[in-house]
Design an enzyme around this catalytic site. Structure first.
Site, PDB file in Angstrom:
ATOM      1  N   ARG A   1      -7.066  -0.791  -7.559  1.00 14.89           N
ATOM      2  CA  ARG A   1      -7.450   0.343  -6.679  1.00 14.89           C
ATOM      3  C   ARG A   1      -7.547   1.589  -7.567  1.00 14.89           C
ATOM      4  O   ARG A   1      -6.690   1.774  -8.446  1.00 14.89           O
ATOM      5  CB  ARG A   1      -6.414   0.600  -5.578  1.00 14.89           C
ATOM      6  CG  ARG A   1      -6.497  -0.358  -4.409  1.00 14.89           C
ATOM      7  CD  ARG A   1      -5.572   0.074  -3.268  1.00 14.89           C
ATOM      8  NE  ARG A   1      -6.247   0.905  -2.290  1.00 14.89           N
ATOM      9  CZ  ARG A   1      -5.628   1.453  -1.232  1.00 14.89           C
ATOM     10  NH1 ARG A   1      -4.343   1.269  -1.031  1.00 14.89           N
ATOM     11  NH2 ARG A   1      -6.309   2.172  -0.359  1.00 14.89           N
TER      12      ARG A   1
ATOM     13  N   ARG B   1       0.860  -1.183   0.000  1.00 14.84           N
ATOM     14  CA  ARG B   1       0.000   0.000   0.000  1.00 14.84           C
ATOM     15  C   ARG B   1       0.896   1.233   0.000  1.00 14.84           C
ATOM     16  O   ARG B   1       2.099   1.143   0.119  1.00 14.84           O
ATOM     17  CB  ARG B   1      -1.005  -0.016   1.167  1.00 14.84           C
ATOM     18  CG  ARG B   1      -0.501  -0.654   2.412  1.00 14.84           C
ATOM     19  CD  ARG B   1      -0.065   0.187   3.577  1.00 14.84           C
ATOM     20  NE  ARG B   1      -0.240   1.578   3.500  1.00 14.84           N
ATOM     21  CZ  ARG B   1       0.747   2.435   3.697  1.00 14.84           C
ATOM     22  NH1 ARG B   1       1.992   2.018   3.935  1.00 14.84           N
ATOM     23  NH2 ARG B   1       0.531   3.725   3.653  1.00 14.84           N
ATOM     24  N   GLY B   2       0.203   2.380  -0.160  1.00 12.59           N
ATOM     25  CA  GLY B   2       0.968   3.607  -0.350  1.00 12.59           C
ATOM     26  C   GLY B   2       1.163   3.791  -1.851  1.00 12.59           C
ATOM     27  O   GLY B   2       1.535   2.847  -2.551  1.00 12.59           O
ATOM     28  N   ALA B   3       0.884   5.007  -2.331  1.00 12.20           N
ATOM     29  CA  ALA B   3       0.826   5.230  -3.778  1.00 12.20           C
ATOM     30  C   ALA B   3       2.077   4.751  -4.537  1.00 12.20           C
ATOM     31  O   ALA B   3       1.969   3.986  -5.511  1.00 12.20           O
ATOM     32  CB  ALA B   3       0.536   6.699  -4.051  1.00 12.20           C
TER      33      ALA B   3
ATOM     34  N   ASN C   1      -5.536  12.336  -0.427  1.00  9.35           N
ATOM     35  CA  ASN C   1      -4.693  11.531   0.474  1.00  9.35           C
ATOM     36  C   ASN C   1      -5.641  10.824   1.437  1.00  9.35           C
ATOM     37  O   ASN C   1      -6.866  10.998   1.375  1.00  9.35           O
ATOM     38  CB  ASN C   1      -3.677  12.420   1.209  1.00  9.35           C
ATOM     39  CG  ASN C   1      -2.647  11.604   1.959  1.00  9.35           C
ATOM     40  OD1 ASN C   1      -2.036  10.686   1.394  1.00  9.35           O
ATOM     41  ND2 ASN C   1      -2.446  11.875   3.235  1.00  9.35           N
ATOM     42  N   LYS C   2      -5.074  10.027   2.294  1.00  8.08           N
ATOM     43  CA  LYS C   2      -5.876   9.209   3.215  1.00  8.08           C
ATOM     44  C   LYS C   2      -6.996  10.014   3.875  1.00  8.08           C
ATOM     45  O   LYS C   2      -6.776  11.152   4.298  1.00  8.08           O
ATOM     46  CB  LYS C   2      -4.933   8.604   4.265  1.00  8.08           C
ATOM     47  CG  LYS C   2      -5.583   7.771   5.335  1.00  8.08           C
ATOM     48  CD  LYS C   2      -6.417   6.634   4.780  1.00  8.08           C
ATOM     49  CE  LYS C   2      -5.628   5.707   3.874  1.00  8.08           C
ATOM     50  NZ  LYS C   2      -6.520   4.816   3.066  1.00  8.08           N
TER      51      LYS C   2
ATOM     52  N   GLN D   1      -3.037   2.834   9.669  1.00  8.75           N
ATOM     53  CA  GLN D   1      -1.703   2.912   9.050  1.00  8.75           C
ATOM     54  C   GLN D   1      -0.759   3.807   9.866  1.00  8.75           C
ATOM     55  O   GLN D   1       0.455   3.612   9.840  1.00  8.75           O
ATOM     56  CB  GLN D   1      -1.795   3.456   7.609  1.00  8.75           C
ATOM     57  CG  GLN D   1      -2.413   2.488   6.618  1.00  8.75           C
ATOM     58  CD  GLN D   1      -3.906   2.721   6.462  1.00  8.75           C
ATOM     59  OE1 GLN D   1      -4.570   3.145   7.412  1.00  8.75           O
ATOM     60  NE2 GLN D   1      -4.443   2.436   5.293  1.00  8.75           N
TER      61      GLN D   1
ATOM     62  N   ASP E   1      -1.978  10.656  -2.745  1.00  8.68           N
ATOM     63  CA  ASP E   1      -2.295   9.571  -3.678  1.00  8.68           C
ATOM     64  C   ASP E   1      -2.506  10.087  -5.093  1.00  8.68           C
ATOM     65  O   ASP E   1      -2.275   9.371  -6.064  1.00  8.68           O
ATOM     66  CB  ASP E   1      -3.531   8.810  -3.206  1.00  8.68           C
ATOM     67  CG  ASP E   1      -3.145   7.923  -2.035  1.00  8.68           C
ATOM     68  OD1 ASP E   1      -3.123   8.421  -0.902  1.00  8.68           O
ATOM     69  OD2 ASP E   1      -2.798   6.749  -2.286  1.00  8.68           O
TER      70      ASP E   1
HETATM   71  O1  MRU Z   1      -4.782   3.139   1.799  1.00  4.66           O
HETATM   72  P1  MRU Z   1      -3.301   3.379   1.808  1.00  4.66           P
HETATM   73  O2  MRU Z   1      -2.633   2.873   3.038  1.00  4.66           O
HETATM   74  O3  MRU Z   1      -2.656   2.895   0.536  1.00  4.66           O
HETATM   75  O4  MRU Z   1      -3.174   4.970   1.816  1.00  4.66           O
HETATM   76  C1  MRU Z   1      -1.893   5.524   1.768  1.00  4.66           C
HETATM   77  C2  MRU Z   1      -1.886   7.015   1.797  1.00  4.66           C
HETATM   78  O5  MRU Z   1      -2.907   7.672   1.806  1.00  4.66           O
HETATM   79  C3  MRU Z   1      -0.541   7.670   1.704  1.00  4.66           C
HETATM   80  O6  MRU Z   1      -0.514   8.874   2.414  1.00  4.66           O
HETATM   81  C4  MRU Z   1      -0.204   7.969   0.232  1.00  4.66           C
HETATM   82  O7  MRU Z   1      -0.406   6.836  -0.563  1.00  4.66           O
HETATM   83  C5  MRU Z   1       1.183   8.436   0.065  1.00  4.66           C
HETATM   84  S1  MRU Z   1       2.375   7.186   0.344  1.00  4.66           S
HETATM   85  C6  MRU Z   1       3.902   7.832   0.043  1.00  4.66           C
END
Ligand code: MRU
Length: 329
Positions: free
Chosen positions: A79, A45-47, A235-236, A184, A225
């Site tokens: 996703r 996970r994470g972009a 973002n989250k 997270q 993201d």
């Molecule tokens: O649902 P996730 O855990 O993939 O969400 C991640 C985030 O929102 C991060 O802040 C974003 O992807 C940046 S990661 C460098």
């Protein structure tokens, strides 16, 4: 730092982030279906890390005899919000269109991973300039979700200035929002900062406004993201309220992301597709239900922070200040 992803020669080996912080478990993903499955389950996970994982997924699919376009179309459904996924798949498609075989595709996946590492380092160097005047006093930051090493193939985005600053002798103290519903922040950000020796304080998301009101932090820094041409940033979920409260109290609100997270094809954030997730993430399942059976649930994974609330966007190229006008590269 825990390695998030590596190529074994036949498979892509990933750290199963659903098991953190309690267990360090690596999974070998052997075909594109396993890679697809790992993405919405948040094993990876994470972009940026989603993009790198998908690139290796394409290699696995093509090695098994499937067409590049079919594999890319399939992985693109894993996703919807992080544009790094589509950015990485487009790069793989371009290599195939130019006649690239499976070996060439593997080289491209390795390049995407290596570039991600380099982008994280450069974001760290650019970002730390914002905190360079802190002298001996610790820089106090609040962050949300995890945009650290665990979200990338490198040292992260929002946490990269911290890691760069440590190298320069700066000190940091970080408040890590828990980040409901999947934690997270408390599971991942707190873990990697603790491992790096950075003092970290975990708080529930609804406590962040109090931390800001009491001026316990110098700045808020988060990842992204997808960033639209005008700087609106997905973002989250829970990021936007932080930006609103920061603005109210005059606390700088920074976004750190590689240019692979910028989507200049979208004029503003209203066009960013937002993932809706399983209601059970919020209600739990018996016997640990946290809501009564049958209630409706609202569970978007991301929100969009208006550009007007963002003090600066830190990329590997520069510290961008408003008005943001990102163009096609
Ligand atoms: O649902 P996730 O855990 O993939 O969400 C991640 C985030 O929102 C991060 O802040 C974003 O992807 C940046 S990661 C460098």
């Amino acid at each position: 730092m825990l390695k998030t992803i590596e190529w074994t020669g036949e498979a892509v080996r990933v750290l199963d982030q659903t098991r953190l912080p309690g267990q360090i478990v690596y999974l070998e993903l052997r075909d594109e279906r396993q890679v697809w499955d790992a993405i919405p389950r948040l094993v990876v996970r994470g972009a940026p890390l989603i993009g790198v994982s998908a690139a290796y997924g394409v290699v696995l699919g093509v090695r098994a005899g499937r067409g590049v376009d079919a594999v890319c179309d399939y992985l693109a459904t894993s996703r919807p919000t992080a544009v790094n996924l589509f950015w990485a798949l487009d790069r793989m498609r371009r290599v195939a269109k130019a006649g690239g075989d499976a070996d060439r595709l593997l080289a491209e996946a390795h390049a995407i991973r290596a570039e991600d590492e380099a982008m994280c380092l450069a974001i760290g160097q650019n970002g730390v300039t914002l905190f360079a005047n802190s002298g001996d006093r610790p820089v106090r930051l609040l962050t949300h979700c995890n945009a650290g090493a665990l979200a990338t193939a490198g040292i992260g985005t929002a946490l990269a200035p911290i890691y760069a600053g440590l190298q320069q002798g700066l000190k940091f103290e970080v408040f890590a929002d828990e980040t409901r519903p999947l934690h997270q922040g408390s599971r991942l950000t707190a873990l990697e900062l603790r491992e790096a020796g950075v003092p970290v304080t975990v708080l529930c998301d609804n406590m962040a406004a109090t931390v800001l009101a009491q001026r316990k932090v110098d700045a808020v820094i988060v990842g992204a993201d997808r960033i639209a041409a005008n700087g609106d940033t997905a973002n989250k979920i829970g990021t936007m309220p932080l930006a609103i409260v920061s603005h109210h109290f005059g606390i700088p609100f920074y976004v750190a992301a590689p240019t692979s997270t910028i989507d200049p094809s979208l004029p503003d954030g209203s066009h960013i597709p937002i993932e809706q997730r399983d209601p059970a993430e919020i209600t739990g399942t018996p016997p640990r239900a946290t809501a009564p059976d049958g209630v409706k649930v609202f569970n978007p994974a991301f929100d969009v922070t208006p550009a007007a609330l963002i003090t600066a966007i830190i990329t590997e190229r520069a510290v961008h200040r408003p008005p943001y006008r990102f163009k096609k590269l």
